[in-house]
Design a protein around this motif. Structure first.
Motif, PDB file in Angstrom:
ATOM      1  N   PRO A  96       0.755  -0.956   0.036  1.00 20.22           N
ATOM      2  CA  PRO A  96      -0.068   0.042  -0.088  1.00 20.22           C
ATOM      3  C   PRO A  96       0.813   1.245  -0.094  1.00 20.22           C
ATOM      4  CG  PRO A  96       0.114  -1.216   1.989  1.00 20.22           C
ATOM      5  CD  PRO A  96       0.686  -1.867   1.047  1.00 20.22           C
ATOM      6  N   GLU A  97       0.231   2.475  -0.791  1.00 18.18           N
ATOM      7  CA  GLU A  97       0.932   3.564  -0.632  1.00 18.18           C
ATOM      8  C   GLU A  97       1.644   4.233   0.542  1.00 18.18           C
ATOM      9  OE1 GLU A  97      -0.321   7.850  -1.885  1.00 18.18           O
ATOM     10  OE2 GLU A  97      -0.809   6.175  -3.640  1.00 18.18           O
ATOM     11  N   GLU A  98       0.893   3.851   1.812  1.00 13.36           N
ATOM     12  CA  GLU A  98       1.271   4.799   3.030  1.00 13.36           C
ATOM     13  C   GLU A  98       2.295   3.616   3.931  1.00 13.36           C
ATOM     14  OE1 GLU A  98      -0.123   7.775   4.970  1.00 13.36           O
ATOM     15  OE2 GLU A  98      -0.515   8.217   2.827  1.00 13.36           O
ATOM     16  N   GLU A  99       1.837   2.108   3.987  1.00 11.30           N
ATOM     17  CA  GLU A  99       2.560   1.256   4.647  1.00 11.30           C
ATOM     18  C   GLU A  99       3.385   0.475   3.858  1.00 11.30           C
ATOM     19  OE1 GLU A  99      -1.505   0.711   5.040  1.00 11.30           O
ATOM     20  OE2 GLU A  99      -1.532   1.110   7.105  1.00 11.30           O
ATOM     21  N   GLY A 100       3.479   0.713   2.776  1.00  6.38           N
ATOM     22  CA  GLY A 100       4.557  -0.142   1.977  1.00  6.38           C
ATOM     23  C   GLY A 100       5.991   0.081   2.451  1.00  6.38           C
ATOM     24  N   PRO A 101       6.777  -1.027   2.066  1.00  5.45           N
ATOM     25  CA  PRO A 101       8.213  -0.688   2.609  1.00  5.45           C
ATOM     26  C   PRO A 101       8.766   0.607   1.626  1.00  5.45           C
ATOM     27  CG  PRO A 101       7.713  -2.630   1.105  1.00  5.45           C
ATOM     28  CD  PRO A 101       6.585  -2.199   1.465  1.00  5.45           C
ATOM     29  N   LYS A 102       9.790   1.009   2.498  1.00  4.91           N
ATOM     30  CA  LYS A 102      10.693   2.113   1.759  1.00  4.91           C
ATOM     31  C   LYS A 102      12.050   1.695   1.610  1.00  4.91           C
ATOM     32  CE  LYS A 102      11.502   7.066   2.143  1.00  4.91           C
ATOM     33  NZ  LYS A 102      11.609   8.264   2.780  1.00  4.91           N
ATOM     34  N   THR A 103      12.828   1.473   2.542  1.00  7.25           N
ATOM     35  CA  THR A 103      14.166   1.040   2.613  1.00  7.25           C
ATOM     36  C   THR A 103      14.201  -0.366   2.985  1.00  7.25           C
ATOM     37  OG1 THR A 103      14.695   3.284   3.643  1.00  7.25           O
ATOM     38  CG2 THR A 103      16.333   1.577   3.533  1.00  7.25           C
ATOM     39  N   VAL A 104      14.726  -0.987   1.726  1.00  7.32           N
ATOM     40  CA  VAL A 104      14.748  -2.753   1.708  1.00  7.32           C
ATOM     41  C   VAL A 104      16.408  -2.888   1.680  1.00  7.32           C
ATOM     42  CG1 VAL A 104      13.978  -4.725   0.846  1.00  7.32           C
ATOM     43  CG2 VAL A 104      12.612  -2.955   0.857  1.00  7.32           C
ATOM     44  N   LYS A 105      16.938  -3.595   2.721  1.00  6.08           N
ATOM     45  CA  LYS A 105      18.285  -3.778   2.518  1.00  6.08           C
ATOM     46  C   LYS A 105      18.336  -5.398   2.206  1.00  6.08           C
ATOM     47  CE  LYS A 105      19.877  -0.215   5.356  1.00  6.08           C
ATOM     48  NZ  LYS A 105      20.971  -0.008   6.530  1.00  6.08           N
ATOM     49  N   LEU A 106      19.056  -5.963   1.294  1.00  9.29           N
ATOM     50  CA  LEU A 106      19.487  -7.267   0.930  1.00  9.29           C
ATOM     51  C   LEU A 106      20.619  -7.832   1.114  1.00  9.29           C
ATOM     52  CD1 LEU A 106      17.461  -6.049  -2.037  1.00  9.29           C
ATOM     53  CD2 LEU A 106      16.708  -8.100  -1.276  1.00  9.29           C
ATOM     54  N   PHE A 107      20.719  -8.902   1.887  1.00  8.64           N
ATOM     55  CA  PHE A 107      21.998  -9.578   2.361  1.00  8.64           C
ATOM     56  C   PHE A 107      22.014 -10.924   1.944  1.00  8.64           C
ATOM     57  CE2 PHE A 107      20.813  -6.699   5.452  1.00  8.64           C
ATOM     58  CZ  PHE A 107      21.685  -5.951   6.044  1.00  8.64           C
ATOM     59  N   SER A 108      23.113 -11.030   1.086  1.00  7.53           N
ATOM     60  CA  SER A 108      23.381 -12.488   0.396  1.00  7.53           C
ATOM     61  C   SER A 108      24.015 -13.521   1.227  1.00  7.53           C
ATOM     62  CB  SER A 108      24.032 -12.338  -0.938  1.00  7.53           C
ATOM     63  OG  SER A 108      24.387 -13.624  -1.705  1.00  7.53           O
ATOM     64  N   ASN A 119      22.591  -4.259  11.461  1.00  9.63           N
ATOM     65  CA  ASN A 119      23.288  -2.992  11.054  1.00  9.63           C
ATOM     66  C   ASN A 119      25.159  -3.452  11.202  1.00  9.63           C
ATOM     67  OD1 ASN A 119      21.190  -1.574  10.229  1.00  9.63           O
ATOM     68  ND2 ASN A 119      20.944  -1.071  12.261  1.00  9.63           N
ATOM     69  N   ASP A 120      25.423  -4.673  11.807  1.00  5.36           N
ATOM     70  CA  ASP A 120      26.715  -4.799  11.757  1.00  5.36           C
ATOM     71  C   ASP A 120      27.425  -5.317  10.456  1.00  5.36           C
ATOM     72  OD1 ASP A 120      26.668  -4.331  14.413  1.00  5.36           O
ATOM     73  OD2 ASP A 120      26.770  -6.504  15.113  1.00  5.36           O
ATOM     74  N   TYR A 121      26.491  -5.715   9.355  1.00  4.58           N
ATOM     75  CA  TYR A 121      26.940  -6.268   8.136  1.00  4.58           C
ATOM     76  C   TYR A 121      26.609  -5.403   6.941  1.00  4.58           C
ATOM     77  CZ  TYR A 121      27.161 -10.321  10.648  1.00  4.58           C
ATOM     78  OH  TYR A 121      27.452 -11.344  11.740  1.00  4.58           O
ATOM     79  N   PRO A 122      27.503  -4.991   6.177  1.00  3.15           N
ATOM     80  CA  PRO A 122      26.962  -4.074   4.952  1.00  3.15           C
ATOM     81  C   PRO A 122      26.144  -4.927   3.972  1.00  3.15           C
ATOM     82  CG  PRO A 122      29.278  -4.936   4.593  1.00  3.15           C
ATOM     83  CD  PRO A 122      28.762  -5.406   6.041  1.00  3.15           C
ATOM     84  N   PRO A 123      25.045  -4.174   3.644  1.00  4.98           N
ATOM     85  CA  PRO A 123      24.143  -4.944   2.688  1.00  4.98           C
ATOM     86  C   PRO A 123      24.597  -5.268   1.407  1.00  4.98           C
ATOM     87  CG  PRO A 123      23.504  -2.785   2.970  1.00  4.98           C
ATOM     88  CD  PRO A 123      24.508  -2.963   3.947  1.00  4.98           C
ATOM     89  N   SER A 124      24.243  -6.347   0.690  1.00  6.15           N
ATOM     90  CA  SER A 124      24.592  -6.554  -0.501  1.00  6.15           C
ATOM     91  C   SER A 124      24.116  -5.460  -1.587  1.00  6.15           C
ATOM     92  CB  SER A 124      24.381  -7.897  -1.215  1.00  6.15           C
ATOM     93  OG  SER A 124      24.691  -9.055  -0.138  1.00  6.15           O
ATOM     94  N   ASP A 125      22.896  -5.145  -1.350  1.00  8.37           N
ATOM     95  CA  ASP A 125      22.411  -3.989  -1.907  1.00  8.37           C
ATOM     96  C   ASP A 125      21.038  -3.391  -1.116  1.00  8.37           C
ATOM     97  OD1 ASP A 125      21.533  -2.365  -4.205  1.00  8.37           O
ATOM     98  OD2 ASP A 125      21.136  -4.089  -5.574  1.00  8.37           O
ATOM     99  N   THR A 126      21.066  -2.206  -1.450  1.00  9.10           N
ATOM    100  CA  THR A 126      19.804  -1.471  -0.776  1.00  9.10           C
ATOM    101  C   THR A 126      18.936  -0.595  -1.801  1.00  9.10           C
ATOM    102  OG1 THR A 126      21.400  -0.751   1.094  1.00  9.10           O
ATOM    103  CG2 THR A 126      19.277   0.511   0.870  1.00  9.10           C
ATOM    104  N   LEU A 127      17.687  -1.022  -1.610  1.00  7.27           N
ATOM    105  CA  LEU A 127      16.580  -0.657  -2.329  1.00  7.27           C
ATOM    106  C   LEU A 127      15.840   0.717  -1.671  1.00  7.27           C
ATOM    107  CD1 LEU A 127      15.120  -3.961  -3.773  1.00  7.27           C
ATOM    108  CD2 LEU A 127      16.790  -2.401  -4.887  1.00  7.27           C
ATOM    109  N   ASP A 128      15.728   1.756  -2.466  1.00  7.50           N
ATOM    110  CA  ASP A 128      14.844   2.894  -1.865  1.00  7.50           C
ATOM    111  C   ASP A 128      13.640   3.032  -2.651  1.00  7.50           C
ATOM    112  OD1 ASP A 128      14.178   4.943  -0.496  1.00  7.50           O
ATOM    113  OD2 ASP A 128      15.395   6.456  -1.437  1.00  7.50           O
ATOM    114  N   LEU A 129      12.526   2.389  -2.292  1.00  9.08           N
ATOM    115  CA  LEU A 129      11.363   2.176  -3.034  1.00  9.08           C
ATOM    116  C   LEU A 129      10.449   3.342  -2.820  1.00  9.08           C
ATOM    117  CD1 LEU A 129      10.440  -1.646  -1.791  1.00  9.08           C
ATOM    118  CD2 LEU A 129      11.697  -0.858  -4.094  1.00  9.08           C
TER     119      LEU A 129
END
Length: 193
Positions: A96-108, A119-129
Motif C-alpha cells: 500500500p502507498e502509505e504502509e508499503g516498504p521504503k528502505t529495503v536492505k538485501l543480504f546474500s 546493522n553490523d553487516y554491509p548489505p549486498s544491495d539497498t533499495l529505496d522504494l
C-alpha cells in the motif's frame, strides 16, 4: 463517410478500465518461488495473523486481501533459503502507498541475523522504494554481481513510506536463474590411449 462517422462514434464510447498490468519479468529470468526451501523461511516481527506466507507464496501473494504485516514496529527481517544455488537478478515488492516498504536492505548468504546485529553487516544491495515502485508490477534490478551464488537471502525492511508503526507487503517476488552445479561424482575419468 460512413466509416469516418463509425470511427468517431467508436472513439466517443468510453472504454472499460484496463486490468492491472502483468508483472514484467526480466528477459531470461524466472520467478524463483519454486526454489525456496519453505521449511527454513523465517520472518521476525511479523503479525501472526498476517504472516510471510501471504506475501511470498505463489497463489496467496496475488490475493490483494492478504498481506504480510509487521507487529511491534515498522521493521521486518525476512530469511529465505533456497533449495539450490541461484543468481538473483531483481526483486518485486508490492504494498500500500502509505504502509508499503521504503528502505529495503538485501543480504546474500547471511544466516542467523537478528535486529540486534543487522546493522553490523554491509548489505549486498539497498533499495529505496517509492510509492510508484509499490504500485507497479515492475521488479527492481539488483546489483547482479553481488548475487551470483545465493544460497539464502535476508531482507531487512528498515522503514515504510509514511513512518507509521505497521509495514504491509502484499507481494514479494524474486527473479533470477538457477546455477547449474556439477556433481563431481558423476564425472568419469577419461582414460588415455
Amino acid at each position: 463517410m460512413a466509416a469516418a462517422s463509425t470511427a468517431a462514434a467508436g472513439a466517443a464510447t468510453p472504454t472499460p478500465a484496463a486490468p492491472a498490468a502483468p508483472v514484467q519479468v526480466p528477459r531470461g529470468q524466472v520467478d524463483l518461488v519454486d526454489f525456496i526451501d519453505w521449511t527454513g523461511v523465517e520472518c521476525l516481527n511479523q503479525d501472526s495473523s498476517h504472516s510471510i506466507t501471504n506475501a511470498l507464496k505463489q497463489i496467496v501473494r496475488d490475493d490483494e486481501g492478504l498481506y504480510l504485516a509487521s507487529d511491534s514496529d515498522e521493521q521486518l527481517l525476512i530469511y529465505i533459503p533456497f533449495m539450490q544455488v541461484v543468481k538473483l537478478h531483481s526483486a518485486l515488492f508490492k504494498g500500500p502507498e502509505e504502509e508499503g516498504p521504503k528502505t529495503v536492505k538485501l543480504f546474500s548468504n547471511k544466516e542467523h541475523m537478528g535486529f540486534s546485529n543487522v546493522n553490523d553487516y554491509p548489505p549486498s544491495d539497498t533499495l529505496d522504494l517509492s510509492t510508484d515502485h509499490l504500485a507497479e508490477n515492475k521488479p527492481a534490478t539488483l546489483k547482479y554481481v553481488k548475487f551470483q551464488n545465493v544460497r539464502s537471502l535476508t531482507i531487512f525492511i528498515e522503514d515504510n513510506q509514511s513512518g507509521s508503526d505497521v509495514t504491509k507487503i502484499h507481494k514479494i517476488a524474486l527473479y533470477g536463474t538457477t546455477v547449474d552445479t556439477t556433481n563431481m561424482k558423476d564425472l568419469k575419468k577419461i582414460e588415455e590411449h
